[in-house]
Design an enzyme around this catalytic site. Structure first.
Site, PDB file in Angstrom:
ATOM      1  N   CYS A  11      -5.422  11.772  -0.048  1.00 41.40           N
ATOM      2  CA  CYS A  11      -6.393  12.501   0.775  1.00 41.40           C
ATOM      3  C   CYS A  11      -6.881  11.310   1.734  1.00 41.40           C
ATOM      4  CB  CYS A  11      -7.596  12.964   0.126  1.00 41.40           C
ATOM      5  SG  CYS A  11      -8.676  11.975  -0.620  1.00 41.40           S
ATOM      6  N   CYS A  85      -4.592  15.640   4.386  1.00 40.68           N
ATOM      7  CA  CYS A  85      -3.810  14.751   5.374  1.00 40.68           C
ATOM      8  C   CYS A  85      -2.464  14.627   5.288  1.00 40.68           C
ATOM      9  CB  CYS A  85      -4.232  13.096   4.711  1.00 40.68           C
ATOM     10  SG  CYS A  85      -3.581  12.942   3.099  1.00 40.68           S
ATOM     11  N   CYS A  89       1.204  11.681   5.182  1.00 43.87           N
ATOM     12  CA  CYS A  89       1.979  11.148   3.968  1.00 43.87           C
ATOM     13  C   CYS A  89       3.525  11.200   4.207  1.00 43.87           C
ATOM     14  CB  CYS A  89       2.160  12.341   2.887  1.00 43.87           C
ATOM     15  SG  CYS A  89       2.633  11.718   1.369  1.00 43.87           S
TER      16      CYS A  89
END
Length: 135
Positions: A11, A85, A89
């Site tokens: 996150c 998020c 990533c």
């Protein structure tokens, strides 16, 4: 996949949702699953309301510290679970990616964090059933 599946929870701040998810997975799966968590912009400390909410269910995450998301952490994980998020990533072929849409507990009191915690526990239990069903 290796003998032991590995999961990375990501996150933004690595202070709430991902820390609670890692806490549940470590607690419920024991050493059957390798657990990591990280954040794209880690906070200085774990969210106190998340620590308190987890303490209520007998899991202590107070010693955890937010960690920066690294490419190595993603490469070393079989499953990468993002929580709000997804764009930050890195994506690698052959990895399994899940996005868990969960409210952000940042700045919220423990009352607001409890339903988030309970939903994370439900999802972690389902994940364990998929990754390490015989344990």
């Amino acid at each position: 996949m290796t003998d032991k599946p590995s999961v990375l929870f990501v996150c933004v701040h690595n202070a709430g949702r991902s820390q609670m998810a890692a806490g549940f997975l470590t607690h419920l799966a024991g050493d059957r699953i390798e657990v990591r968590s990280a954040g794209s912009a880690p906070a200085g400390t774990v969210n106190p309301a998340a620590v308190e909410a987890m303490k209520e269910v007998g899991i202590d995450i107070s010693a955890e510290a937010p960690k920066i998301l690294t490419i190595d952490a993603v490469k070393a994980s079989d499953v990468c679970i993002t929580m709000g998020c997804g764009d930050t990533c890195p994506v690698f072929p052959g990895k399994r990616y899940l996005d868990w849409s969960l409210d952000d507990p940042a700045g919220q009191g423990v009352e607001a964090v409890r339903p988030i915690r309970d939903e994370i526990e439900r999802r972690v239990r389902a994940l364990i059933a998929q990754l390490a069903p015989h344990g």
